[in-house]
Write an enzyme that holds these catalytic residues in place. Structure first.
Site, PDB file in Angstrom:
ATOM      1  N   LYS A  65      14.574  25.971   4.224  1.00  0.00           N
ATOM      2  CA  LYS A  65      13.045  26.008   4.590  1.00  0.00           C
ATOM      3  C   LYS A  65      12.781  24.533   4.916  1.00  0.00           C
ATOM      4  O   LYS A  65      11.961  24.142   5.805  1.00  0.00           O
ATOM      5  CB  LYS A  65      12.376  26.439   3.304  1.00  0.00           C
ATOM      6  N   SER A 170      -4.804  17.304  -6.706  1.00  0.00           N
ATOM      7  CA  SER A 170      -5.423  17.999  -7.687  1.00  0.00           C
ATOM      8  C   SER A 170      -6.158  19.211  -7.046  1.00  0.00           C
ATOM      9  O   SER A 170      -5.520  19.915  -6.035  1.00  0.00           O
ATOM     10  CB  SER A 170      -6.372  17.236  -8.582  1.00  0.00           C
ATOM     11  N   TYR A 199      -3.357  27.435 -14.537  1.00  0.00           N
ATOM     12  CA  TYR A 199      -3.600  26.344 -13.456  1.00  0.00           C
ATOM     13  C   TYR A 199      -4.722  25.534 -13.505  1.00  0.00           C
ATOM     14  O   TYR A 199      -4.465  24.170 -13.115  1.00  0.00           O
ATOM     15  CB  TYR A 199      -3.911  27.506 -12.048  1.00  0.00           C
ATOM     16  N   LYS A 203      -4.127  21.226 -13.125  1.00  0.00           N
ATOM     17  CA  LYS A 203      -4.872  20.459 -11.750  1.00  0.00           C
ATOM     18  C   LYS A 203      -5.787  19.432 -12.648  1.00  0.00           C
ATOM     19  O   LYS A 203      -5.994  18.238 -12.155  1.00  0.00           O
ATOM     20  CB  LYS A 203      -5.970  21.289 -11.343  1.00  0.00           C
TER      21      LYS A 203
END
Length: 312
Positions: A65, A170, A199, A203
């Site tokens: 990739k 973030s 999650y 962050k």
């Protein structure tokens, strides 16, 4: 200080950016690493850096990739990025990546801690058994940055401005985050959490990490900034429940917009004044989750992070 609701409105529907990619100065002689830059915001960031003559390392875990992205970027910019194999979910891989980089380069001017995973299935963990989202987004980037501190500080001494930069990506969701140390590594407490909660925690961790880097290394010439790139149309949405995707798409913006804020911090003279700041879309100084300003909590997180990598 904004309330959470005010912040969500302000950062979800930002005013038009006064900063454009064309405002980036010539970056000839500058070396940059962009994590997760084979796709999404990272690829847009790499494209802008290449167009302004930086030497860019595409730090990603999948060679195929990455090769495809490098080929595509060369077709678009006429410049060829360099692949750096990096798996942020494996601490051993991070160490090998840094060893490879410093064997090739004597300077590093900009580190974009851009890569991230979002709303992964809760059972998924890193190679060392950490929550996949926190382990990748925070612990992985912490270890990468820690190992690159010597070359970043040495480079700062050799630059005219005496500065190098670490830009930490973030999210708006950091505003809903809290740090529960019992959930950072796999165990019963972590498995009871929703993926969205984990999650948001990661962050928030990005902002706290950024602030600690700013505090600890600012006097050695490292500018550390955290930013919300905006609510963007990327493949990170793929793990989100359908209903949540529908809601979020009411406030979504083109992917090309997502690189603006971190490029503003990472390349401009304005960015040299931003140490310890949190940036909101598009290219504005913002106000973070108040927990990111809790010095005791930030120090506790840093201590925990140090403990996790001391035997790698």
């Amino acid at each position: 200080m904004f309330s959470v609701a005010q912040a969500f409105i302000d950062e979800s529907y930002p005013p038009k950016s006064r900063f454009r990619v064309d405002d980036i100065p010539d970056l000839t002689g500058k070396v940059a690493i962009v994590t997760g830059s084979n796709t999404g915001v990272g690829k847009e960031t790499a494209k802008a850096l290449l167009n302004h003559n930086a030497k860019v390392y595409i730090a990603a875990r999948n060679p195929d990739k990455a090769a495809e992205a490098i080929k595509d970027l060369k077709e678009q910019t006429g410049k060829e990025a360099i692949f750096l194999k990096l798996d942020l979910a494996d601490l051993s891989s991070i160490k090998s990546s840094v060893e490879e980089f410093v064997s090739k380069e004597k300077e590093l001017h900009i580190l974009f801690n851009n890569a991230g995973v979002m709303h992964c299935p809760v059972p998924e963990v890193t190679a060392q058994g950490y929550d996949l989202q926190f382990g990748t987004n925070v612990l992985g980037h912490f270890y990468l940055t820690k190992l690159l501190i010597p070359i970043l500080t040495a480079t700062a001494k050799s630059t005219a401005e005496g500065k190098t930069r670490v830009i930490n990506t973030s999210s708006l969701m950091s505003r809903l985050g809290n740090i529960d140390f019992n959930t950072l590594k796999d165990g019963p407490a972590r498995r009871k959490k929703f993926s969205s909660t984990l999650y948001s925690q990661s962050k928030l961790g990005n902002v706290m990490l950024s602030n600690e880097i700013a505090k600890r290394y600012g006097e050695q010439g490292i500018i550390s900034v955290a930013c919300n790139p905006g609510n963007l149309d990327t493949d990170l949405w793929r793990h989100m429940p359908d209903l949540m995707q529908r809601v979020m798409r009411l406030m979504i913006h083109p992917l090309s917009q997502g690189a603006l804020t971190q490029l503003w911090a990472g390349t401009t003279d304005d960015g040299l004044t931003m140490n310890g700041k949190y940036l909101a879309p598009w290219a504005r100084i913002g106000n973070p989750n108040p927990l990111a300003l809790d010095e005791v909590l930030c120090e506790d997180l840093w201590t925990w992070l140090e403990e996790q990598v001391e035997s790698v």
